[in-house]
Design an enzyme around this catalytic site. Structure first.
Site, PDB file in Angstrom:
ATOM      1  N   LYS A  25       0.838  -1.211   0.000  1.00 59.93           N
ATOM      2  CA  LYS A  25       0.000   0.000   0.000  1.00 59.93           C
ATOM      3  C   LYS A  25       0.870   1.258   0.000  1.00 59.93           C
ATOM      4  CE  LYS A  25      -2.860   0.455   3.624  1.00 59.93           C
ATOM      5  NZ  LYS A  25      -2.699   1.705   4.401  1.00 59.93           N
ATOM      6  N   ARG A  30       2.805   6.019  -3.150  1.00 56.98           N
ATOM      7  CA  ARG A  30       3.923   6.887  -3.539  1.00 56.98           C
ATOM      8  C   ARG A  30       4.228   6.780  -5.022  1.00 56.98           C
ATOM      9  NH1 ARG A  30       4.114   5.660   1.701  1.00 56.98           N
ATOM     10  NH2 ARG A  30       5.364   6.851   3.193  1.00 56.98           N
ATOM     11  N   ARG A 126      -9.008  11.543  12.243  1.00 54.26           N
ATOM     12  CA  ARG A 126      -7.570  11.322  12.463  1.00 54.26           C
ATOM     13  C   ARG A 126      -6.797  12.645  12.501  1.00 54.26           C
ATOM     14  NH1 ARG A 126      -5.570   6.373   9.103  1.00 54.26           N
ATOM     15  NH2 ARG A 126      -3.843   6.603  10.551  1.00 54.26           N
ATOM     16  N   GLN A 172       4.503   9.047   7.319  1.00 59.25           N
ATOM     17  CA  GLN A 172       3.567   9.906   6.580  1.00 59.25           C
ATOM     18  C   GLN A 172       3.951  11.373   6.738  1.00 59.25           C
ATOM     19  OE1 GLN A 172      -0.324   8.849   8.002  1.00 59.25           O
ATOM     20  NE2 GLN A 172      -0.302   6.867   6.957  1.00 59.25           N
ATOM     21  N   ASP A 318       1.939  -1.311  11.881  1.00 57.96           N
ATOM     22  CA  ASP A 318       0.627  -1.759  11.386  1.00 57.96           C
ATOM     23  C   ASP A 318       0.310  -3.204  11.770  1.00 57.96           C
ATOM     24  OD1 ASP A 318       0.095   0.696  10.219  1.00 57.96           O
ATOM     25  OD2 ASP A 318       1.030   0.135   8.320  1.00 57.96           O
ATOM     26  N   LYS A 345      -4.740   5.266  14.780  1.00 58.76           N
ATOM     27  CA  LYS A 345      -4.792   4.601  13.468  1.00 58.76           C
ATOM     28  C   LYS A 345      -6.254   4.565  12.992  1.00 58.76           C
ATOM     29  CE  LYS A 345      -0.426   3.934  13.075  1.00 58.76           C
ATOM     30  NZ  LYS A 345       0.305   4.686  12.046  1.00 58.76           N
ATOM     31  N   ARG A 349      -6.418   1.251  18.062  1.00 57.74           N
ATOM     32  CA  ARG A 349      -6.167  -0.193  17.958  1.00 57.74           C
ATOM     33  C   ARG A 349      -5.869  -0.866  19.291  1.00 57.74           C
ATOM     34  NH1 ARG A 349      -3.215  -0.187  11.999  1.00 57.74           N
ATOM     35  NH2 ARG A 349      -5.198  -0.269  10.869  1.00 57.74           N
TER      36      ARG A 349
HETATM   37  C1  S3P Z   1       2.473   4.675   6.319  1.00 56.65           C
HETATM   38  C2  S3P Z   1       2.991   5.052   7.523  1.00 56.65           C
HETATM   39  C3  S3P Z   1       2.462   4.586   8.822  1.00 56.65           C
HETATM   40  C4  S3P Z   1       1.544   3.386   8.663  1.00 56.65           C
HETATM   41  C5  S3P Z   1       0.580   3.545   7.516  1.00 56.65           C
HETATM   42  C6  S3P Z   1       1.333   3.740   6.208  1.00 56.65           C
HETATM   43  C7  S3P Z   1       3.061   5.221   5.083  1.00 56.65           C
HETATM   44  O1  S3P Z   1       1.710   5.641   9.410  1.00 56.65           O
HETATM   45  O2  S3P Z   1       0.830   3.140   9.852  1.00 56.65           O
HETATM   46  O3  S3P Z   1      -0.256   2.411   7.389  1.00 56.65           O
HETATM   47  O4  S3P Z   1       2.761   4.707   3.989  1.00 56.65           O
HETATM   48  O5  S3P Z   1       3.848   6.168   5.187  1.00 56.65           O
HETATM   49  P1  S3P Z   1       2.399   6.773  10.322  1.00 56.65           P
HETATM   50  O6  S3P Z   1       3.289   7.584   9.482  1.00 56.65           O
HETATM   51  O7  S3P Z   1       1.246   7.572  10.857  1.00 56.65           O
HETATM   52  O8  S3P Z   1       3.126   6.014  11.394  1.00 56.65           O
END
Ligand code: S3P
Length: 436
Positions: A25, A30, A126, A172, A318, A345, A349
């Site tokens: 994902k 990206r 969120r 993120q 995750d 999340k 969770r």
């Molecule tokens: C992700 C970063 C993670 C992860 C999410 C995907 C990403 O989140 O939990 O499922 O693709 O950069 P956080 O950056 O909030 O930790």
């Protein structure tokens, strides 16, 4: 997404065969964004056909990017160049995807036009200040509803680079700042408290953008261009995780999971399960599209509890719902700390797993940043996923070893990250059905 979908996961025999899980994902999101901003045409192979990543594709299409789907899991993206996106008067709907919304916030902060990013009920709860605050210090203007979506991103704001020390480890947030940094004058540097997944950094380099990075740190300057390139998306370790736990806890199981992405910032669960006594081997380790991948082979092994090293938390952020199930059926006590991020999340969770496991008879104490779980047997019962995809799939795994069927309410969001989960699961020996 409408209508409710409940599942029933029954006790089942050994899991066997080979399970090819869908594309990653994080890499899929990206790959779309960088291809869209590149000069030229990029091809993406192994793209995740999930609702989250399709939402990102739809947003980019709304911004004027032509994206073709020659076959399932394939995309051809006709890049418009760094300054070629067109504004949309309609809101941009990121669906359930935190990654989509947060990365797009960074990308849109540097555009000449205004945008509004919206999401579904879960995404609308969120926290977004973690991206909008540092983006504001780069010169961006983004309005939120008390820190929550929708995000109104004002165009035409000149951005300048900053050095930012992230208060929480978040790929993120890091990625949003790096994407804004493409449009900023001067240097943008991001420093993390713990290293997180580095797909944005690796992919920017693959698209020809000069970037310096090492675990926990990344630095780039504005004023370059992205050159189209082909992207090979590995299978998603986070989707493989459910099968790693399932085969570890169902006696007699022997499963293969081919070509899974093994970026070290993602494989914390592998280490955690091994610390618990799991039998997981990596075969045929290789590099694909600049990412380490390997075939995983997992066989049943009796698990014991673990005091989870906190350093593993960001590398398995995750995978906690799946780990909780493993801990609930392992022998002895497991202690998890330093995982407060799980509260923000797709659901809280820590709370959702604790409530669900308790409903199945597990002994689990929730703490502010983790849980203490006494392993034992699980009963059948009813649990709520709270529309969180990973909670739903984790309880499907719990159903395999519970003394009776587990009913899991509200599983429709599984398609956000893992379309086809039910068919793949049943193909290797789950007894998973829609509940009437
Ligand atoms: C992700 C970063 C993670 C992860 C999410 C995907 C990403 O989140 O939990 O499922 O693709 O950069 P956080 O950056 O909030 O930790």
């Amino acid at each position: 997404m409408s209508g409710r979908l409940d599942w029933r996961s029954g006790p089942a025999g050994p899991l066997q065969g080979s399970v090819r899980v869908p594309g990653d994902k994080s890499v899929s999101h990206r790959s779309l964004m960088l291809s869209a901003l590149a000069d030229g045409t990029s091809r993406i192979h192994g793209f995740l056909e999930g609702e989250d990543t399709r939402a990102t594709a739809a947003v980019l299409a709304q911004l004027g990017v032509r994206i073709e789907t020659p076959a399932e899991g394939e995309r051809v993206v006709h890049g418009v160049g760094l300054h070629g996106l067109r504004g949309s008067s309609e809101a941009l709907d990121c669906g359930n995807a935190g990654t989509g919304m947060r990365l797009l916030a960074g990308l849109l902060a540097g555009q000449a036009f205004d945008s509004t990013l919206i999401g579904d009920a879960s995404l609308s709860k969120r926290p977004m200040r973690r991206v909008t605050d540092p983006l504001a210090s780069m010169g961006a203007r983004i309005d939120t509803q008390d820190g929550l979506p929708p995000l109104h991103v004002r165009g035409g704001q000149p951005l300048h680079g900053i050095r930012y020390e992230l208060p929480v480890a978040s790929a993120q947030v890091k990625s949003a700042l790096l994407l804004a940094g493409l449009y900023a004058q001067g240097e943008t540097e991001v420093v993390e408290p713990h290293p997180t997944r580095d797909y944005t950094e690796r992919m920017l380099a693959a698209f020809g953008w000069p970037i310096a990075f090492e675990p926990g740190r990344a630095r780039l300057s504005g004023g370059h261009t992205l050159k189209a390139t082909d992207v090979e998306v590995p299978a998603d370790f986070s989707s493989a995780a459910f099968f790693l736990v399932a085969a570890s806890i169902v006696p007699g199981s022997d499963l293969s999971l081919p070509a899974v992405g093994l970026n070290p910032r993602r494989t914390g669960l592998l280490e955690a399960l091994r610390l618990m006594g799991a039998d997981i081997r990596i075969e045929n380790e290789r590099s694909s599209g600049g990412e380490p991948v390997g075939d995983l082979r997992v066989r049943y092994a009796p698990l014991h509890g673990v005091e989870l090293p906190e350093a593993l938390v960001p590398d398995m952020i995750d995978e906690f719902p799946a780990l909780f199930v493993a801990a609930a059926v392992a022998e002895g006590r497991s202690v998890i700390r330093g995982a407060a991020e799980l509260r923000v999340k797709e659901s809280d969770r820590l709370a959702t797993m604790a409530t669900g496991l308790r409903a199945l008879g597990a002994r689990i104490d929730e703490t502010p940043d983790g849980a203490v779980i006494e392993g034992g047997r699980l009963n059948g019962g009813t649990v709520e996923s709270l529309t969180d995809h990973r909670i739903a799939m984790s309880f499907a795994v719990a159903g395999l070893v519970a003394a009776g069927p587990v009913r899991i309410n509200d599983c429709r969001h599984v398609a956000t990250s893992f379309p086809g989960f039910m068919a793949l699961a049943n193909g290797c020996g789950f007894a998973l059905h829609e509940a009437g």
